[in-house]
Design a protein around this motif. Structure first.
Motif, PDB file in Angstrom:
ATOM      1  N   ASP A 142     -17.160   8.863   9.249  1.00 43.58           N
ATOM      2  CA  ASP A 142     -17.517   7.499  10.050  1.00 43.58           C
ATOM      3  C   ASP A 142     -17.986   6.401   8.910  1.00 43.58           C
ATOM      4  OD1 ASP A 142     -17.026   8.203  12.176  1.00 43.58           O
ATOM      5  OD2 ASP A 142     -19.370   9.075  12.816  1.00 43.58           O
ATOM      6  N   GLU A 143     -18.568   7.000   7.965  1.00 38.79           N
ATOM      7  CA  GLU A 143     -19.013   5.905   6.700  1.00 38.79           C
ATOM      8  C   GLU A 143     -17.829   5.248   6.030  1.00 38.79           C
ATOM      9  OE1 GLU A 143     -22.056   5.029   6.188  1.00 38.79           O
ATOM     10  OE2 GLU A 143     -22.631   6.470   7.890  1.00 38.79           O
ATOM     11  N   ILE A 144     -16.839   6.248   5.864  1.00 37.03           N
ATOM     12  CA  ILE A 144     -15.520   5.976   5.043  1.00 37.03           C
ATOM     13  C   ILE A 144     -14.686   4.851   5.881  1.00 37.03           C
ATOM     14  CG2 ILE A 144     -13.381   6.812   3.982  1.00 37.03           C
ATOM     15  CD1 ILE A 144     -14.932   9.238   3.536  1.00 37.03           C
ATOM     16  N   LYS A 145     -14.824   5.060   7.151  1.00 37.44           N
ATOM     17  CA  LYS A 145     -14.189   4.169   8.076  1.00 37.44           C
ATOM     18  C   LYS A 145     -14.650   2.822   8.246  1.00 37.44           C
ATOM     19  CE  LYS A 145     -12.382   4.096  12.796  1.00 37.44           C
ATOM     20  NZ  LYS A 145     -12.350   4.816  14.077  1.00 37.44           N
ATOM     21  N   ILE A 205      -7.147   8.633   8.211  1.00 38.64           N
ATOM     22  CA  ILE A 205      -7.331   8.667   6.846  1.00 38.64           C
ATOM     23  C   ILE A 205      -8.989   8.820   6.496  1.00 38.64           C
ATOM     24  CG2 ILE A 205      -7.596   6.107   6.448  1.00 38.64           C
ATOM     25  CD1 ILE A 205      -5.517   8.420   4.359  1.00 38.64           C
ATOM     26  N   ASP A 206      -9.762   8.497   7.445  1.00 41.92           N
ATOM     27  CA  ASP A 206     -11.208   8.561   7.037  1.00 41.92           C
ATOM     28  C   ASP A 206     -11.401  10.130   6.781  1.00 41.92           C
ATOM     29  OD1 ASP A 206     -10.569   8.762   9.486  1.00 41.92           O
ATOM     30  OD2 ASP A 206     -12.327   7.549  10.174  1.00 41.92           O
ATOM     31  N   LEU A 207     -11.070  10.802   8.022  1.00 40.30           N
ATOM     32  CA  LEU A 207     -11.208  12.304   7.899  1.00 40.30           C
ATOM     33  C   LEU A 207     -10.662  13.049   6.690  1.00 40.30           C
ATOM     34  CD1 LEU A 207     -12.369  14.773   9.173  1.00 40.30           C
ATOM     35  CD2 LEU A 207     -10.431  14.947  10.500  1.00 40.30           C
ATOM     36  N   VAL A 208      -9.401  12.303   6.459  1.00 38.18           N
ATOM     37  CA  VAL A 208      -8.837  13.136   5.182  1.00 38.18           C
ATOM     38  C   VAL A 208      -9.563  12.786   3.859  1.00 38.18           C
ATOM     39  CG1 VAL A 208      -6.690  12.783   3.711  1.00 38.18           C
ATOM     40  CG2 VAL A 208      -6.437  12.796   6.107  1.00 38.18           C
ATOM     41  N   LYS A 214     -15.964   0.029  -3.426  1.00 41.88           N
ATOM     42  CA  LYS A 214     -17.005   0.361  -2.359  1.00 41.88           C
ATOM     43  C   LYS A 214     -17.229   1.672  -2.298  1.00 41.88           C
ATOM     44  CE  LYS A 214     -16.409  -4.133  -0.064  1.00 41.88           C
ATOM     45  NZ  LYS A 214     -17.655  -4.629   0.056  1.00 41.88           N
ATOM     46  N   LEU A 215     -16.047   2.650  -2.255  1.00 45.71           N
ATOM     47  CA  LEU A 215     -16.334   3.858  -1.839  1.00 45.71           C
ATOM     48  C   LEU A 215     -17.003   4.524  -3.137  1.00 45.71           C
ATOM     49  CD1 LEU A 215     -12.740   4.847  -0.587  1.00 45.71           C
ATOM     50  CD2 LEU A 215     -14.994   4.919   0.726  1.00 45.71           C
ATOM     51  N   SER A 216     -16.883   4.069  -4.306  1.00 42.93           N
ATOM     52  CA  SER A 216     -17.759   4.793  -5.390  1.00 42.93           C
ATOM     53  C   SER A 216     -19.418   4.692  -5.247  1.00 42.93           C
ATOM     54  CB  SER A 216     -17.271   4.015  -6.840  1.00 42.93           C
ATOM     55  OG  SER A 216     -17.571   2.662  -6.849  1.00 42.93           O
ATOM     56  N   GLN A 217     -19.533   3.587  -4.508  1.00 44.42           N
ATOM     57  CA  GLN A 217     -20.870   3.403  -4.220  1.00 44.42           C
ATOM     58  C   GLN A 217     -21.557   4.038  -2.919  1.00 44.42           C
ATOM     59  OE1 GLN A 217     -20.965  -0.616  -4.145  1.00 44.42           O
ATOM     60  NE2 GLN A 217     -20.628  -1.363  -6.345  1.00 44.42           N
ATOM     61  N   LEU A 218     -20.603   4.754  -2.193  1.00 43.91           N
ATOM     62  CA  LEU A 218     -21.076   5.340  -0.937  1.00 43.91           C
ATOM     63  C   LEU A 218     -21.747   6.604  -1.267  1.00 43.91           C
ATOM     64  CD1 LEU A 218     -20.523   4.949   2.284  1.00 43.91           C
ATOM     65  CD2 LEU A 218     -18.517   6.366   1.969  1.00 43.91           C
ATOM     66  N   GLU A 234     -12.740  12.453   3.557  1.00 44.24           N
ATOM     67  CA  GLU A 234     -13.807  13.131   3.617  1.00 44.24           C
ATOM     68  C   GLU A 234     -13.533  14.492   3.235  1.00 44.24           C
ATOM     69  OE1 GLU A 234     -16.699  15.432   7.094  1.00 44.24           O
ATOM     70  OE2 GLU A 234     -16.084  13.618   7.454  1.00 44.24           O
ATOM     71  N   LEU A 235     -12.591  15.199   3.599  1.00 46.17           N
ATOM     72  CA  LEU A 235     -12.040  16.643   3.442  1.00 46.17           C
ATOM     73  C   LEU A 235     -11.762  16.597   2.046  1.00 46.17           C
ATOM     74  CD1 LEU A 235     -10.285  17.491   6.514  1.00 46.17           C
ATOM     75  CD2 LEU A 235     -12.581  18.343   6.180  1.00 46.17           C
ATOM     76  N   ILE A 236     -10.964  15.640   1.343  1.00 44.95           N
ATOM     77  CA  ILE A 236     -10.631  15.712   0.028  1.00 44.95           C
ATOM     78  C   ILE A 236     -11.595  15.738  -0.823  1.00 44.95           C
ATOM     79  CG2 ILE A 236      -9.379  14.354  -1.744  1.00 44.95           C
ATOM     80  CD1 ILE A 236      -7.199  14.106   0.268  1.00 44.95           C
ATOM     81  N   GLY A 237     -12.776  14.911  -0.354  1.00 44.76           N
ATOM     82  CA  GLY A 237     -13.991  14.702  -1.345  1.00 44.76           C
ATOM     83  C   GLY A 237     -14.047  13.556  -2.036  1.00 44.76           C
TER      84      GLY A 237
END
Length: 457
Positions: free
Chosen positions: A398-401, A435-438, A388-392, A440-443
């Motif tokens: 917020d999107e990752i959450k 974890i969602d912010l982590v 799912k994240l590969s398609q984001l 995002e920052l990691i990329g």
């Protein structure tokens, strides 16, 4: 108005010395006066350049800027020699030829009788001239009292008969502490001598020297000692006592200064003070007479408060030393200030913060074994996240959450069953914040790479 800090370079700048420096500095700033740094390096056998550098580094790191100095006593021997000669010429000092053996025997005999071990004035009236193996002793007054008003301790008095004729020059001609400190404080116009109360026994002797030389007396303030949590004098066994050891352990200088000023001084119930507040509120009359107890847990709490309330940019500046020390390159990655902001609320020290930020800039080889056994039992959540994240398209917290919530719903799992494996996949050790912010920052690329690594594991 002038105060001074005058350490001996025979070791590092320790906590007690730093507090003395802070009190003398704060009082000078409060009085709009000058603060002087003097290095008392006449003990040539024990003084080292390494220790001088450690003192200067400590003062610099703490931000205790001095208006004059550093002055070095070893550069002032001619001045001390002239004062000693003046005392001899005015019959206020004399040569003494007593051997070490005689002095040892005298000390033992007096102690055996339960009397104070003091020099008996054997050479006081011999009118000896200079020569090999002779020391110079000051003719201490034999009658009356030395009385002074200590700014911390109050009125102190001692009978001159309790003081013997102290040595002001050793047999090799080098001056002793009590002589040099009086000459320096006079020559440097020091009118407030603020120091630890381990020096309080020297003060009456020094007052007699001032009076013999017909010099104005400074004001004296003797600070109570610092004790460990067990009530014994603070030492290495109580933990780090070197100022720079606290820098190395991840403390901010402001936190240490704030903690030190509260060791023996208070202003109501206030616990947290800015440097400007310390200067404006500090007063010698508010120093406690009783010893202060060092509490590392309180210092750690203060440090965390300072980290929480600092700007990320300020913390980035202080983190540079640790990053260089551990060879962590943050140039190729997310803005360090953003990472710091994400770690501020959960870091007690800068060292903890450094550990927390490594995963944003460095890959890891292995997962924590115990956590992996617990969190990686089922790879379905990780595979679903990876897909799912590969398609984001919009890579934001917020999107990752939202994706994490979708996976929880589809697999009928609680957040922990998805979030905890995700956290371990990203960090390698499970030590990560939101974890969602982590993520995002990691990329996106690194997040997907680490998720695949976890699935493969």
């Amino acid at each position: 108005m002038k105060s001074r800090f005058a350490p001996s370079p025979t070791g590092y700048l320790h906590i007690g010395g730093a507090r003395t420096a802070l009190f003398a500095w704060a009082w000078a700033k409060k009085q709009q006066g000058d603060f002087v740094l003097r290095i008392e390096d006449t003990d040539r056998e024990r003084s080292t350049q390494v220790s001088v550098d450690a003192i200067l580094d400590g003062m610099n790191w703490l931000g205790l800027d001095y208006d004059e100095g550093p002055f070095y006593q070893t550069q002032r021997f001619e001045r001390y020699k002239a004062v000693i000669q003046q005392l001899l010429d005015e019959d206020k000092a004399y040569y003494c030829e007593c051997s070490k053996e005689r002095l040892d025997n005298l000390r033992e005999a007096l102690m055996a009788k339960g009397e104070k071990a003091m020099y008996d004035g054997c050479c006081r009236d011999k009118a000896l001239t200079s020569g090999h193996h002779k020391v110079v002793r000051f003719k201490n007054p034999m009658n009356d009292m030395v009385i002074f008003e200590d700014l911390v301790k109050g009125k102190i008095s001692i009978a001159n008969k309790e003081l013997d004729d102290l040595i002001v020059a050793r047999s090799d001609g080098t001056p002793t502490y009590n002589l040099t400190v009086v000459v320096d404080d006079h020559d440097m116009d020091i009118n407030h001598v603020i120091r630890g109360d381990d020096h309080i026994n020297n003060t009456p002797r020094q007052i007699n020297l001032y009076q013999a030389l017909e010099w104005d007396l400074p004001e004296f303030a003797h600070l109570p000692m610092i004790l460990g949590s067990d009530g014994a004098r603070l030492s290495k066994r109580h933990g780090a006592v070197s100022v720079m050891a606290y820098r190395d352990a991840g403390f901010l200088p402001e936190a240490l200064l704030n903690y030190l000023v509260r060791l023996g001084w208070s202003h109501g119930d206030q616990e947290v003070f800015s440097l400007a507040e310390i200067v404006s509120l500090f007063d010698l009359k508010d120093i406690n007479k009783a010893p202060a107890s060092f509490n590392e847990e309180k210092l750690l709490w203060l440090n965390q408060e300072y980290i929480k309330n600092a700007t990320p940019e300020y913390l980035v500046k202080h983190l540079q030393w640790y990053l260089q020390h551990q060879k962590i390159n943050t140039d190729n990655g997310v803005d360090l200030a953003l990472v710091v902001a994400s770690l501020q609320q959960r870091s007690k020290t800068l060292l903890e913060m450094v550990e927390g930020l490594k995963m944003f800039y460095q890959d890891f080889d292995v997962f924590d074994e115990k956590l992996a056994d617990k969190q990686f039992k089922d790879k379905a959540p990780l595979e679903a996240l990876m897909k799912k994240l590969s398609q984001l398209e919009v890579w934001k917290a917020d999107e990752i959450k939202g994706i994490i919530k979708q996976v929880c719903d589809e697999l009928a799992l609680g957040f922990g069953k998805v979030g905890q494996p995700f956290r371990l996949a990203l960090s390698g050790n499970g030590n990560a914040g939101s974890i969602d912010l982590v993520a995002e920052l990691i990329g996106k690329a690194t997040t997907l790479k680490r998720l695949k690594k976890a699935v493969d594991f």
